[in-house]
Design a protein around this motif. Structure first.
Motif, PDB file in Angstrom:
ATOM      1  N   GLU A   1       0.785  -1.231   0.000  1.00 18.53           N
ATOM      2  CA  GLU A   1       0.000   0.000   0.000  1.00 18.53           C
ATOM      3  C   GLU A   1       0.820   1.286   0.000  1.00 18.53           C
ATOM      4  OE1 GLU A   1       0.419  -2.130   2.412  1.00 18.53           O
ATOM      5  OE2 GLU A   1       0.974  -1.029   4.205  1.00 18.53           O
ATOM      6  N   SER A   2       2.118   1.193   0.299  1.00 12.21           N
ATOM      7  CA  SER A   2       2.861   2.441   0.520  1.00 12.21           C
ATOM      8  C   SER A   2       4.332   2.301   0.140  1.00 12.21           C
ATOM      9  CB  SER A   2       2.774   2.822   2.010  1.00 12.21           C
ATOM     10  OG  SER A   2       3.367   1.808   2.800  1.00 12.21           O
TER      11      SER A   2
ATOM     12  N   TRP B   1       6.663   2.922   2.158  1.00 10.90           N
ATOM     13  CA  TRP B   1       7.227   2.259   3.341  1.00 10.90           C
ATOM     14  C   TRP B   1       7.170   0.745   3.163  1.00 10.90           C
ATOM     15  CZ3 TRP B   1       6.425  -1.416   6.876  1.00 10.90           C
ATOM     16  CH2 TRP B   1       7.130  -1.355   8.076  1.00 10.90           C
ATOM     17  N   ARG B   2       6.025   0.256   2.698  1.00  9.47           N
ATOM     18  CA  ARG B   2       5.834  -1.195   2.563  1.00  9.47           C
ATOM     19  C   ARG B   2       6.800  -1.755   1.524  1.00  9.47           C
ATOM     20  NH1 ARG B   2       4.335  -3.716   6.410  1.00  9.47           N
ATOM     21  NH2 ARG B   2       2.760  -2.134   6.800  1.00  9.47           N
TER      22      ARG B   2
ATOM     23  N   ASP C   1       7.366  -4.941  12.606  1.00 10.08           N
ATOM     24  CA  ASP C   1       6.644  -3.686  12.362  1.00 10.08           C
ATOM     25  C   ASP C   1       5.468  -3.547  13.329  1.00 10.08           C
ATOM     26  OD1 ASP C   1       5.434  -1.431  11.176  1.00 10.08           O
ATOM     27  OD2 ASP C   1       4.430  -2.652   9.660  1.00 10.08           O
ATOM     28  N   ARG C   2       4.271  -3.927  12.908  1.00  8.23           N
ATOM     29  CA  ARG C   2       3.085  -3.769  13.753  1.00  8.23           C
ATOM     30  C   ARG C   2       3.078  -4.847  14.836  1.00  8.23           C
ATOM     31  NH1 ARG C   2      -1.267  -2.726   8.829  1.00  8.23           N
ATOM     32  NH2 ARG C   2      -0.076  -1.014   7.883  1.00  8.23           N
TER      33      ARG C   2
ATOM     34  N   PHE D   1       4.916   3.201  17.850  1.00 13.04           N
ATOM     35  CA  PHE D   1       3.999   4.093  17.123  1.00 13.04           C
ATOM     36  C   PHE D   1       3.432   5.185  18.030  1.00 13.04           C
ATOM     37  CE2 PHE D   1       3.668  -0.074  14.901  1.00 13.04           C
ATOM     38  CZ  PHE D   1       4.273   0.309  13.730  1.00 13.04           C
TER      39      PHE D   1
ATOM     40  N   ALA E   1      -0.123   0.482  14.058  1.00 12.24           N
ATOM     41  CA  ALA E   1       0.450   1.754  13.596  1.00 12.24           C
ATOM     42  C   ALA E   1      -0.585   2.871  13.729  1.00 12.24           C
ATOM     43  CB  ALA E   1       0.941   1.622  12.155  1.00 12.24           C
TER      44      ALA E   1
ATOM     45  N   ARG F   1      -0.266   5.800  16.736  1.00 12.52           N
ATOM     46  CA  ARG F   1      -0.103   7.201  16.301  1.00 12.52           C
ATOM     47  C   ARG F   1      -1.281   8.052  16.755  1.00 12.52           C
ATOM     48  NH1 ARG F   1       2.223   5.383  10.387  1.00 12.52           N
ATOM     49  NH2 ARG F   1       4.211   4.679  11.208  1.00 12.52           N
TER      50      ARG F   1
ATOM     51  N   PHE G   1      -3.778   4.105   4.661  1.00 13.51           N
ATOM     52  CA  PHE G   1      -2.341   4.175   4.358  1.00 13.51           C
ATOM     53  C   PHE G   1      -2.051   4.267   2.858  1.00 13.51           C
ATOM     54  CE2 PHE G   1      -1.423   2.011   8.638  1.00 13.51           C
ATOM     55  CZ  PHE G   1      -0.864   3.128   9.212  1.00 13.51           C
TER      56      PHE G   1
ATOM     57  N   GLN H   1      -1.262   9.949   8.460  1.00 10.92           N
ATOM     58  CA  GLN H   1      -0.512   8.919   9.202  1.00 10.92           C
ATOM     59  C   GLN H   1       0.477   8.141   8.335  1.00 10.92           C
ATOM     60  OE1 GLN H   1      -3.126   6.695  11.848  1.00 10.92           O
ATOM     61  NE2 GLN H   1      -3.138   8.380  13.322  1.00 10.92           N
ATOM     62  N   ASN H   2       0.648   8.521   7.071  1.00 13.96           N
ATOM     63  CA  ASN H   2       1.857   8.106   6.336  1.00 13.96           C
ATOM     64  C   ASN H   2       2.059   9.029   5.135  1.00 13.96           C
ATOM     65  OD1 ASN H   2       0.235   7.103   4.244  1.00 13.96           O
ATOM     66  ND2 ASN H   2       1.164   5.077   4.219  1.00 13.96           N
TER      67      ASN H   2
ATOM     68  N   ASP I   1       6.458   8.347   8.370  1.00 17.25           N
ATOM     69  CA  ASP I   1       7.234   7.407   7.546  1.00 17.25           C
ATOM     70  C   ASP I   1       8.578   8.008   7.162  1.00 17.25           C
ATOM     71  OD1 ASP I   1       5.304   5.475   7.650  1.00 17.25           O
ATOM     72  OD2 ASP I   1       4.916   5.392   5.499  1.00 17.25           O
TER      73      ASP I   1
ATOM     74  N   CYS J   1       9.180   6.245  10.403  1.00 22.79           N
ATOM     75  CA  CYS J   1       8.894   4.873  10.801  1.00 22.79           C
ATOM     76  C   CYS J   1       9.899   4.057   9.989  1.00 22.79           C
ATOM     77  CB  CYS J   1       7.450   4.530  10.426  1.00 22.79           C
ATOM     78  SG  CYS J   1       6.955   2.871  10.847  1.00 22.79           S
TER      79      CYS J   1
HETATM   80  O1  AHR Z   1       2.925  -0.374   9.765  1.00 24.31           O
HETATM   81  C1  AHR Z   1       3.682   0.658   9.226  1.00 24.31           C
HETATM   82  C2  AHR Z   1       2.814   1.520   8.384  1.00 24.31           C
HETATM   83  O2  AHR Z   1       2.214   0.720   7.383  1.00 24.31           O
HETATM   84  C3  AHR Z   1       3.513   2.627   7.634  1.00 24.31           C
HETATM   85  O3  AHR Z   1       3.461   3.841   8.285  1.00 24.31           O
HETATM   86  C4  AHR Z   1       2.678   2.712   6.411  1.00 24.31           C
HETATM   87  O4  AHR Z   1       3.238   3.440   5.384  1.00 24.31           O
HETATM   88  C5  AHR Z   1       2.449   1.296   6.127  1.00 24.31           C
HETATM   89  O5  AHR Z   1       1.556   1.030   5.185  1.00 24.31           O
END
Ligand code: AHR
Length: 336
Positions: free
Chosen positions: A39-40, A42-43, A117-118, A134, A170, A174, A197, A223-224, A254, A274
């Motif tokens: 999705e991002s 970051w991912r 991560d999470r 977070f 996350a 946050r 995200f 949030q990202n 991020d 992050c």
């Molecule tokens: O879990 C981390 C978050 O998940 C990041 O901030 C975000 O970009 C990602 O999708």
């Protein structure tokens, strides 16, 4: 300038260490990784970090599943790793709850699980977690905002938040960290809706905000970074200006390369990192297990808070002074 961390918290792992989860020396080590999705930015960096570390040339057979933000698909992926009798399972949990049954299945199969991560908040049947605090990220953003608003003489903060995927740690951390400080200071938290995200999600939520709250807000918290990219498109279309000296203070999390480029361009006012590069620490956990030793239960990533010099202010989190990092070309170049 740098902020705290890499706290290698001591904690109890003891009870559920697998008997012997290790391939014999010079055998390929198989690792299943149930990734959240794609999705991002970051991912993408997180996936690359794992693929680089758990590569064939490093002696690994990585079974990678992109779960496309689908909780059921993620549990299925974990069960397929059990069937394949992998040596280790890595999970980046899409949401924080609902994990105990499948983690019990991993434990029964004798396969150690490493969470990255999470967090998983309703089971401790994993050997180690490597990730970010977070809540600290959220507190950092809010305490920075407080100090920055004071410096700029802004005494009213009317805040719109575009949150991450609901129920992910996350998002929860946050939101909790930021909103606690906001409430203590009597700021106006106008609305908080999820952009999941994603850039498209950020744009859609911001389009609605621009219509519903026209002229009523001066802070947008995304949030990202990807949500921030979408929010900027929506604000451009609505004629709302953002970044230092403009209508809206734009805060992001991020601090990926493209996010920092937007800080340097005076679009994002401050960006709270992050760190997605967990894989080397996960490999350390695997090596510790392979040596028959007990890994740390929790490993926190080092993270930095970024802005341009004019937006760098002194602030504290729970009495601990924080340092900010100036965004320069070198910093952007070194980012992921
Ligand atoms: O879990 C981390 C978050 O998940 C990041 O901030 C975000 O970009 C990602 O999708």
């Amino acid at each position: 300038m740098r902020k705290l961390t890499m706290i290698l918290a001591t904690a109890m792992v003891a009870t559920m260490l697998p008997a012997m989860a290790v391939s014999a020396e010079d055998e390929v080590i198989s690792v299943g990784f149930a990734q959240v999705g794609h999705e991002s930015d970051w991912r993408t960096a997180s996936t690359k970090s794992c693929q680089d570390v758990f590569s064939e040339e490093n002696g690994y057979d990585l079974k990678f599943v992109d779960c496309d933000n689908d909780e059921a698909a993620q549990k299925e992926a974990v069960r397929s790793f059990i069937e394949q009798e992998v040596d280790y399972i890595i999970i980046d949990p899409i949401i924080a709850t609902g994990w105990d049954t499948v983690l019990t299945e991993c434990e029964d199969a004798g396969i150690p699980v490493i969470v990255i991560d999470r967090t998983i908040d309703d089971s401790d049947k994993y050997v180690s977690w490597v990730g970010s605090n977070f809540k600290t990220e959220g507190q950092a953003a809010a305490e920075w905002l407080k100090a920055y608003a004071e410096k700029e003489g802004i005494d009213e903060l009317n805040i719109l938040t575009i949150s991450g995927s609901t129920g992910s740690s996350a998002q929860i951390g946050r939101s909790d960290g930021f909103n606690e400080v906001a409430e203590e200071n009597g700021w106006n938290l106008i609305d908080e809706q999820t952009g999941d995200f994603t850039e498209a999600g950020g744009q859609e939520v911001m389009e609605n905000y621009c219509k519903s709250y026209e002229g009523q807000f001066n802070v947008v918290v995304c949030q990202n970074d990807n949500e921030a990219f979408g929010a900027m498109t929506a604000m451009d279309n609505a004629g709302v200006t953002y970044g230092p000296g403009n209508d809206v203070i734009l805060i992001s999390y991020d601090a990926c390369t493209a996010g920092l480029e937007d800080v340097a361009a005076g679009k994002i006012t401050a960006d709270f990192e992050c760190n997605p590069l967990a894989a080397p620490f996960v490999e350390d956990v695997i090596k510790t297990l392979a040596a028959g030793e007990e890994p740390e239960k929790e490993v926190y990533m080092i993270e930095h808070w970024y802005a341009l010099p004019e937006q760098i202010v002194d602030f504290e989190i729970d009495g601990v002074p924080q340092e900010m990092t100036e965004v320069t070309d070198e910093v952007i170049e070194a980012q992921y």
